[in-house]
Design an enzyme around this catalytic site. Structure first.
Site, PDB file in Angstrom:
ATOM      1  N   GLU A   1       3.584   5.635   1.322  1.00  0.00           N
ATOM      2  CA  GLU A   1       2.384   4.999   0.780  1.00  0.00           C
ATOM      3  C   GLU A   1       2.838   3.729   0.056  1.00  0.00           C
ATOM      4  O   GLU A   1       3.487   3.814  -0.984  1.00  0.00           O
ATOM      5  CB  GLU A   1       1.686   6.004  -0.153  1.00  0.00           C
ATOM      6  CG  GLU A   1       0.375   5.533  -0.708  1.00  0.00           C
ATOM      7  CD  GLU A   1      -0.593   5.046   0.369  1.00  0.00           C
ATOM      8  OE1 GLU A   1      -0.760   5.739   1.390  1.00  0.00           O
ATOM      9  OE2 GLU A   1      -1.151   3.958   0.196  1.00  0.00           O
TER      10      GLU A   1
ATOM     11  N   CYS B   1       6.877   0.762   8.668  1.00  0.00           N
ATOM     12  CA  CYS B   1       5.501   1.100   8.291  1.00  0.00           C
ATOM     13  C   CYS B   1       5.187   0.614   6.866  1.00  0.00           C
ATOM     14  O   CYS B   1       5.074  -0.588   6.672  1.00  0.00           O
ATOM     15  CB  CYS B   1       5.268   2.590   8.500  1.00  0.00           C
ATOM     16  SG  CYS B   1       3.532   2.964   8.758  1.00  0.00           S
TER      17      CYS B   1
ATOM     18  N   ARG C   1      -2.995  -3.496   6.171  1.00  0.00           N
ATOM     19  CA  ARG C   1      -2.737  -2.052   6.035  1.00  0.00           C
ATOM     20  C   ARG C   1      -3.769  -1.250   6.825  1.00  0.00           C
ATOM     21  O   ARG C   1      -4.894  -1.698   7.018  1.00  0.00           O
ATOM     22  CB  ARG C   1      -2.819  -1.632   4.566  1.00  0.00           C
ATOM     23  CG  ARG C   1      -1.757  -2.279   3.708  1.00  0.00           C
ATOM     24  CD  ARG C   1      -1.929  -1.858   2.250  1.00  0.00           C
ATOM     25  NE  ARG C   1      -1.794  -0.414   2.101  1.00  0.00           N
ATOM     26  CZ  ARG C   1      -2.445   0.298   1.194  1.00  0.00           C
ATOM     27  NH1 ARG C   1      -3.279  -0.273   0.359  1.00  0.00           N
ATOM     28  NH2 ARG C   1      -2.254   1.590   1.125  1.00  0.00           N
TER      29      ARG C   1
ATOM     30  N   ARG D   1      -1.177   5.872  10.368  1.00  0.00           N
ATOM     31  CA  ARG D   1      -1.920   4.998   9.440  1.00  0.00           C
ATOM     32  C   ARG D   1      -1.167   3.670   9.268  1.00  0.00           C
ATOM     33  O   ARG D   1      -0.872   3.222   8.162  1.00  0.00           O
ATOM     34  CB  ARG D   1      -2.154   5.696   8.098  1.00  0.00           C
ATOM     35  CG  ARG D   1      -3.057   6.923   8.232  1.00  0.00           C
ATOM     36  CD  ARG D   1      -3.549   7.483   6.914  1.00  0.00           C
ATOM     37  NE  ARG D   1      -2.468   7.799   6.002  1.00  0.00           N
ATOM     38  CZ  ARG D   1      -2.194   7.132   4.887  1.00  0.00           C
ATOM     39  NH1 ARG D   1      -2.944   6.112   4.506  1.00  0.00           N
ATOM     40  NH2 ARG D   1      -1.195   7.492   4.125  1.00  0.00           N
TER      41      ARG D   1
ATOM     42  N   HIS E   1       7.269   4.322  13.438  1.00  0.00           N
ATOM     43  CA  HIS E   1       8.303   5.121  12.754  1.00  0.00           C
ATOM     44  C   HIS E   1       9.454   5.477  13.689  1.00  0.00           C
ATOM     45  O   HIS E   1       9.469   6.577  14.247  1.00  0.00           O
ATOM     46  CB  HIS E   1       7.686   6.433  12.246  1.00  0.00           C
ATOM     47  CG  HIS E   1       6.787   6.269  11.079  1.00  0.00           C
ATOM     48  ND1 HIS E   1       7.217   6.394   9.773  1.00  0.00           N
ATOM     49  CD2 HIS E   1       5.471   5.985  11.014  1.00  0.00           C
ATOM     50  CE1 HIS E   1       6.204   6.197   8.954  1.00  0.00           C
ATOM     51  NE2 HIS E   1       5.126   5.947   9.685  1.00  0.00           N
TER      52      HIS E   1
ATOM     53  N   GLU F   1      12.257   6.497  12.954  1.00  0.00           N
ATOM     54  CA  GLU F   1      13.018   7.640  12.414  1.00  0.00           C
ATOM     55  C   GLU F   1      12.395   8.989  12.803  1.00  0.00           C
ATOM     56  O   GLU F   1      13.009  10.025  12.603  1.00  0.00           O
ATOM     57  CB  GLU F   1      13.141   7.520  10.877  1.00  0.00           C
ATOM     58  CG  GLU F   1      11.920   7.914  10.062  1.00  0.00           C
ATOM     59  CD  GLU F   1      10.779   6.885  10.088  1.00  0.00           C
ATOM     60  OE1 GLU F   1      10.871   5.888  10.847  1.00  0.00           O
ATOM     61  OE2 GLU F   1       9.780   7.109   9.373  1.00  0.00           O
TER      62      GLU F   1
HETATM   63  N1  GLN Z   1      -0.953   3.494   5.316  1.00  0.00           N
HETATM   64  C1  GLN Z   1       0.268   3.393   4.581  1.00  0.00           C
HETATM   65  C2  GLN Z   1       0.224   2.248   3.590  1.00  0.00           C
HETATM   66  O1  GLN Z   1      -0.616   1.412   3.683  1.00  0.00           O
HETATM   67  C3  GLN Z   1       1.450   3.226   5.487  1.00  0.00           C
HETATM   68  C4  GLN Z   1       1.602   4.452   6.351  1.00  0.00           C
HETATM   69  C5  GLN Z   1       2.990   4.811   6.703  1.00  0.00           C
HETATM   70  O2  GLN Z   1       3.948   4.293   6.150  1.00  0.00           O
HETATM   71  N2  GLN Z   1       3.108   5.759   7.592  1.00  0.00           N
HETATM   72  O3  GLN Z   1       1.018   2.163   2.733  1.00  0.00           O
END
Ligand code: GLN
Length: 195
Positions: free
Chosen positions: A50, A81, A108, A138, A174, A176
């Site tokens: 996040e 991400c 985002r 996300r 991702h 990883e």
């Molecule tokens: N939605 C997250 C953000 O805005 C990022 C999501 C993720 O790292 N998988 O921080």
């Protein structure tokens, strides 16, 4: 040859998976929670999670300024991400304090609620011919990028989802979370390019 010591920002998010990927590549991962733990590293990974939380914890721990300084000194950093959001600039209205080290503007949660997670196979020429299975959760996208930024992968509609600027690397997905280690190997090869 000495193992490459690579920091992984371990304040929040998917840092364990990066640790496992680096171990499988015979690098030495170092979980970073304090500025002094950046000493002696050859590179850093900012994981997914996040971005608002990661950024807040970076500021509170003093890591925001220390990592920002390193980024200006051409220190290799991979952001995945949420990590990609933190490396670049968020498109206004901004909700996250970001490093602005990479000349990319991100949005985002760009895929909205309907398709907040999806998987797709991407062509990433710098990793070879075989497609890369990319997991988006996300995820942000890159809206605009500067002239010094190379797009490494894009979605079929042209949206950039992986980019490189000198020794900074960013992915909206991702790497990883798959068993495919090519993206991490690519990051390690950028680090060993240093003279
Ligand atoms: N939605 C997250 C953000 O805005 C990022 C999501 C993720 O790292 N998988 O921080």
């Amino acid at each position: 040859m000495r193992k490459q010591r690579i920091g992984i920002l371990a304040l929040q998010g998917a840092f364990i998976e990066h640790q496992q990927a680096l171990q499988r590549l015979d690098a030495e991962p170092v979980l970073v929670r304090l500025p002094e733990q950046l000493q002696g590293l050859q590179g850093l990974i900012i994981p997914g999670g996040e971005s608002t939380t990661i950024s807040r914890l970076m500021v509170e721990s003093g890591l925001f300024d220390s990592i920002g300084k390193l980024a200006l000194e051409r220190f290799p950093i991979l952001g995945t991400c949420a990590g990609m959001i933190i490396l670049g600039r968020e498109k206004p209205p901004q909700s996250v304090k970001t490093l602005r080290a990479m000349d990319i503007e991100t949005t985002r949660n760009a895929f909205g609620r309907q398709v907040d997670s999806f998987e797709t196979d991407l062509a990433i020429p710098v990793l070879g011919q075989k497609l890369f299975h990319a997991i988006f959760i996300r995820s942000p996208v890159i809206d605009t990028l500067g002239t010094g930024v190379e797009v490494l992968a894009h979605l079929p509609d042209g949206t950039p989802v992986a980019a490189r600027q000198d020794r900074l690397l960013a992915t909206a997905f991702h790497p990883e979370l798959t068993q495919d280690l090519r993206f991490h190997r690519y990051f390690l090869s950028i680090i060993s390019e240093q003279g």
